[in-house]
Structure formats: structure tokens, C-alpha cells
Design an enzyme around this catalytic site. Structure first.
Site, PDB file in Angstrom:
ATOM      1  N   GLY A 183      -4.136 -62.748 -66.552  1.00  0.00           N
ATOM      2  CA  GLY A 183      -4.411 -62.979 -65.140  1.00  0.00           C
ATOM      3  C   GLY A 183      -5.653 -62.192 -64.797  1.00  0.00           C
ATOM      4  O   GLY A 183      -6.717 -62.740 -64.670  1.00  0.00           O
ATOM      5  N   CYS A 184      -5.520 -60.901 -64.698  1.00  0.00           N
ATOM      6  CA  CYS A 184      -6.643 -59.979 -64.563  1.00  0.00           C
ATOM      7  C   CYS A 184      -7.445 -60.136 -63.274  1.00  0.00           C
ATOM      8  O   CYS A 184      -7.521 -61.193 -62.691  1.00  0.00           O
ATOM      9  CB  CYS A 184      -7.619 -60.084 -65.733  1.00  0.00           C
ATOM     10  SG  CYS A 184      -6.922 -59.702 -67.319  1.00  0.00           S
TER      11      CYS A 184
END
Lengths: 365, 250
Positions: A16-17
Site C-alpha cells: 500500500g505505502c
């Protein structure tokens, strides 16, 4: 900080980050609070298994020295790494990187900082190398051959700070509110397929290059083999590492511009190339033929910094978000506009760059 | 009788904010003014009924996801996932919006003044009286209306800050097998997905566009006549339920 064994036994890292970057083109220093608050705003994009920052302009009094940041499992690993450093470099200063105890940060490695210049009398086997290749060689040597020791920053007047934790906790651990920089990048990690360990947190760096990345480099295998042929060894078990080394190979060693390197990473589609005027068609065809193994496949939004500026780039079908905003001399790049607004409510312009089209910001000379 | 609630959302975590909203709705609130919104996800998410939301600030991901009925106005830009799988109601964005607006939308309307990101209106669907509609005042990124199965996308290209870009990105309508995409002016053929072409609109189409534009212009204080002063083209699927017989032959 134990790096898991059987490091080759994985395919990829789907994440995701969250990423954030800010640059002041006139080199006015930006306090650490800004990137920390921006990253904290995107807390939920990560899961606490990786956070980090890169900062440029933080060691002005030692700007001519290579600033090495090392993380080591134990004192023995640090001592082994230091022996390697002393083999290649003159050590001007060395001390622990200032940290504070933070409840949320557990099992931190030893983090140490060295300010170095290459030895006048260089070892025989590397005597002919250019200075920067010499530094890269030393980084690869430690990361590859010294068990439990990793160089996670090796540029001049810049530094990376990273580890396992949410970015705001990592910032607290490294006391980043005490630093000011004219370029900052930050990262909040959500690792899935590769381990959440200290070396695998972003940014990834080499010399002055630093990169933070949201996404997954599906072409990791082919990129890694390509880099191996050019003496870059991937040891950090996260896909993004290949981008840091490709930047160094393409831009510093092969002399490509940042624009061209971006077109290697995210080339136009063949049908777009077919519609181009002849000269452009020839250039893009050649780039795809020569650098096919350097193409980055898979989703990415990356922010790349060096001592000349900051750029942002998406994969060519934009599988990860990226927003850019301007305010006076500052340019912001982020996964979410709200993370920019939280530190700079009023903005002159906000836009989402086109897939595969880099947004490149240069520091003024 | 309407009951108005004002909340200062500054620094409030999204869970607390949404809990506060749900509790207020349970207690009879029908109108919310949310001040200093920034980054909170899922605002108006899954809210059922005629509730009004007036947002000052940039909301986080999935604004109005799964909602059935609310009227949401954002006096700023919006991020990704606006109206994800929404069922009914109206979302008005006074600025731009990010990627995947109206993903799998099944009813209601989304009006955006400015540009939008990539994959807007993908997997939209329509059924009986449900006819989801998205109007984009600016330009759109790639994959607009990809795999669209129903509903209406209206792309105006007028209020954009990207003068040199085509009105729609690559792969416009790729794999669509229902619904219609209307584009103001023209769209380059190479931007359109395989097998599709832009065709002229007919009287019936224009009546539909006119009706949508009237509401859109009113909500965003724009000149409907100026919007209608240009011609339109439409992109429609070339097949209908191509896999309808795959598992259960009719």
C-alpha cells in the site's frame, strides 16, 4: 534486525505505502516537523513495518565528506564493517547516530555514522576506479560480505534514516525534528511479500541517490540480474532496491538525463512510439532495445532525490496515486493531497501528473 | 424537520469522526457542516437516507462509498475512490478528484468540476430505474469507463489545467458492454479502446445530455448554455453481455 535467511525465496513485494516529498528550490531549509507531520497524516497507508526519511543539506559543515550511515546487528558486526571502511577510507568523524528511546521502536540495531574520504593510498585491486565507483564498491562490499552490517546511506551532505515502525515513530527515534533540509522525502511501508525488517524500509540509497516507492516492482528479478552484471548486488530483500542502483547506473555512469532514465523506467507503449515523428521514434526504440532489462514493470509511484533536485514518476498506467503541488519556491509530491494540506494549507497549484511522465524539480544553482 | 450539526474535524481521526456522524444521524441529524476536513476516509460512507453533508477541506479516500441517498458537497479537491460502489444520492466536488471515482457505481450521481485521475467510472452498472451518472468538467486520465456495464459518463474537458493533454487518456471505454460515454467536442481515435468508435449523438442523446447538464450547471454555478454550445460524441459498446452464455447457457 535479523535479515531472514533464504532471501532468494520470494517473488515480490505488493504494498500500500505512502510517499511524501518536498523541495525548496532556493535551498531554504525546511524543518523536520514538516515531512514528519505529512507522513503522520498518511499513517493508515502503512502498517508499522517500515518507515523512513531522506534529507538533503543536513551536514553542511562536512559537505565534502561521504556520510555513511550503518545499521548493525551487534558490536561485532559494526567492528567488522569499520575494518572494511578503514581499508578503503580515511575516517574523519565517527559516532552513533543520535537516537532516543521510543516505546514503539523495538529491537533497533546499532546505528552508526561515519564521515569519510577515500584513502590517498588506495588498495591495489581498486586503485583504478573512479571515486564514486570506489565508494559504491565499498558499499557493496559491506552489504554483501559483512554479516549483520548494512550501509543505508552513503552520499554527501545528505542522509537516510529508516527502520521498522511507523514513520512518525522512526522520526522520533532518530530525532529528525532536530534536522533541517532543503529536500525531504518520507515513506510509510505496508510490506506484504517481503520481510518488514530494518534494511528493507525505505528510502533506498546509493551515493546521493535516494528513492521512496509505493508499489511493487514486478520486474525485480530481471532488473536484479541486469544490475548484477554491472556489479550492483541486491542485498536488502526489497524490490525498490533495484531502482536506487539503476538510477546510479543510468544517470551517473551512463550519463542519461533524468528525463531519459524515466523513459527507461516507464517507456511509452509501442503503439505510441509508432505514432511519433521519426527522430523521437528512433530514440524511444533505441532506449527500449538497449535498456529493456532496466524497464520497471508493475505499479509504482516513486520519489527520487539527489543533491540536484527531486523528481516523481508513476508507472505508465498509473497504478499508484501521486499528487504534485506548488507553493512559492516549494514543490510537494505525495500519495495524498491531504498530507500536503496538513503542512501547507494554501497551495498555488495542485495536479496529478500523467502516467509515465516525470515531474522533475531542480534546485537553483 | 431538519436538524443541523456542525463538526470541526480538524485533527479528528476518521473513525471518531465517522462514529460522531453516525451517532448524530441515529439521533435525528439530517444535515452536517464539516469544517476543516483533511484526510479523513469514508465520510458519508454507507449512510442511508436524505442526509446533507457540506465539507470544507480535502476528504480522504472512499468519500461516500456505498452511500444510499446523501447529498455531499466538497468545497475543495477530493482524493481517490470517491463514490466507490455508491447506490444513490449526489456528490458534488468543486475542485478536482483523484483515481477510481465511481468505481462499480450502481446508482446516483457524481458531479466534478475539474480534472479526474485514472480509472474513473470503471465497472459502473445500471439496473431498472438505477442509472448512475458521472459528469467530469475537466479532463480524464486513462481507462475512463473501462469494463462499464451501465450508466452514463459525461466528459466535458472544459475546466482543466492541462491544456496540452487530450480530453481523455488511453483505453477509453475498453471492454465496456453497457452504458454510454458522452464526450463534449471530439476525442482522438487512438485514445479509444479496441473495437470502439466515437459516433455522433442523436436527438434522444442530446435530450439526455441537456437534462444532466442543467443539473450539473446549477450545482456548480456554471453556464449550461455555454456547456451545450459545442457538439458531443458518444461511445457505446459493440457487444451486449458477451459472456452471458458462458456458465449458464440461455
Amino acid at each position: 534486525m535479523k535479515a531472514p535467511e533464504r532471501y532468494y525465496d520470494f517473488q515480490k513485494d505488493i504494498s500500500g505505502c505512502g510517499v511524501f516529498g518536498v523541495i525548496d528550490t532556493k535551498k531554504k531549509l525546511i524543518k523536520g516537523e514538516m515531512p514528519i507531520s505529512a507522513m503522520a497524516c498518511m499513517h493508515d497507508r502503512g502498517n508499522g513495518l517500515g518507515g523512513g526519511f531522506a534529507a538533503y543539506g543536513i551536514y553542511p559543515d562536512l559537505a565534502d565528506k561521504y556520510a555513511f550511515h550503518l545499521m548493525c546487528d551487534n558490536q561485532g558486526a559494526l567492528e567488522s564493517a569499520e575494518q572494511v571502511l578503514k581499508y578503503y577510507f580515511t575516517v574523519h568523524e565517527s559516532h552513533p547516530i543520535p537516537t532516543r528511546k521510543v516505546l514503539a521502536i523495538k529491537n533497533a540495531p546499532l546505528v552508526w555514522r561515519y564521515f569519510l574520504t577515500p584513502k590517498k593510498e588506495r588498495p591495489q585491486e581498486v586503485r583504478e576506479m573512479g571515486e564514486q565507483d570506489y565508494v559504491v564498491n565499498a558499499v557493496m562490499h559491506i552489504n554483501h560480505k559483512v554479516a549483520g552490517a548494512f550501509v543505508f546511506s552513503s552520499g554527501k551532505n545528505m542522509g537516510a534514516f529508516k527502520g521498522v515502525g511507523f514513520p512518525e515513530d522512526i522520526a522520533d527515534f532518530f530525532r529528525l525534528e532536530e534536522y533541517s533540509a532543503y529536500i525531504w522525502t518520507g515513506h510509510n511501508r505496508f510490506p506484504t511479500n517481503t520481510p518488514g525488517w530494518w534494511g528493507g524500509a525505505h528510502p533506498f540509497t546509493l551515493l546521493d541517490w535516494s528513492i521512496v516507492h509505493n508499489g511493487e516492482i514486478s520486474s525485480y528479478g530481471i532488473n536484479r540480474r541486469y544490475l548484477c552484471e554491472h556489479d550492483y548486488l541486491c542485498t536488502l530483500m526489497t524490490d525498490t532496491e533495484v531502482v536506487a542502483y539503476e538510477l546510479d547506473l543510468l544517470i551517473r555512469k551512463h550519463g542519461l538525463s533524468k528525463e531519459m532514465a524515466c523513459k527507461v523506467f516507464a517507456p511509452p507503449f509501442w503503439d505510441e512510439i509508432a505514432r511519433m515523428p521519426k527522430q523521437e521514434k528512433d530514440v524511444y526504440t533505441a532506449l527500449r532495445m538497449v535498456y529493456g532489462s532496466a524497464l520497471l514493470n508493475g505499479p509504482f509511484a516513486i520519489l527520487v532525490a539527489d543533491n540536484t533536485g527531486l523528481f516523481g514518476l508513476n508507472d505508465r498506467i498509473k497504478l499508484r496515486p501521486l499528487v504534485v503541488a506548488e507553493k512559492d519556491n516549494m514543490v510537494f509530491m505525495s500519495s495524498e493531497e491531504s498530507s500536503i494540506r496538513v503542512v501547507q494549507p494554501e497551495l498555488d497549484r495542485v495536479w496529478m501528473p500523467k502516467a509515465g511522465e516525470p515531474v522533475i524539480v531542480h534546485l537553483e544553482a | 424537520m431538519s436538524k443541523k450539526v456542525t463538526i470541526d474535524a480538524k485533527g479528528v481521526y476518521y473513525r471518531q469522526l465517522n462514529e460522531q456522524i453516525r451517532e448524530a444521524i441515529a439521533a435525528g441529524a439530517t444535515e452536517f457542516v464539516l469544517k476543516n476536513v483533511n484526510s479523513q476516509r469514508y465520510i458519508a460512507g454507507a449512510v442511508d437516507g436524505h442526509v446533507k453533508f457540506d465539507l470544507d477541506g480535502v476528504p480522504g479516500q472512499d468519500l461516500g462509498s456505498f452511500m444510499r441517498g446523501p447529498y455531499v458537497r466538497v468545497r475543495a479537491n477530493a482524493q481517490d475512490g470517491v463514490g466507490n460502489t455508491m447506490d444513490d444520492g449526489l456528490i458534488v466536488i468543486e475542485g478536482l478528484a483523484g483515481d477510481v471515482v465511481g468505481y462499480a457505481m450502481r446508482g446516483g450521481r457524481i458531479f466534478i468540476k475539474g480534472d479526474v485521475g485514472y480509472r474513473v467510472g470503471i465497472h459502473m452498472k445500471a439496473y431498472m430505474e438505477k442509472l448512475p451518472t458521472i459528469v467530469i468538467g475537466g479532463k480524464a486520465g486513462d481507462f475512463l469507463g473501462e469494463y462499464m456495464a451501465g450508466g452514463i459518463l459525461l466528459l466535458l474537458g472544459m475546466f482543466s489545467d492541462k491544456p496540452s493533454e487530450p480530453i481523455a487518456g488511453r483505453s477509453l471505454g475498453t471492454g465496456m458492454h453497457g452504458g454510454v460515454i458522452y464526450v463534449r467536442g471530439t476525442v482522438p481515435q487512438e485514445q479509444i479502446g479496441p473495437g470502439l468508435t466515437a459516433q455522433p449523438v442523436d436527438e434522444a442523446d442530446l435530450a439526455v445530455i441537456q437534462g444532466i447538464v442543467k443539473d450539473y450547471a446549477k450545482e456548480l454555478k456554471l453556464d449550461a448554455k455555454a456547456i451545450m454550445a459545442e457538439s458531443f460524441v458518444k461511445i457505446r459498446p459493440f457487444s451486449h453481455r458477451p459472456y452471458g452464455n458462458l456458465y449458464v447457457p440461455a
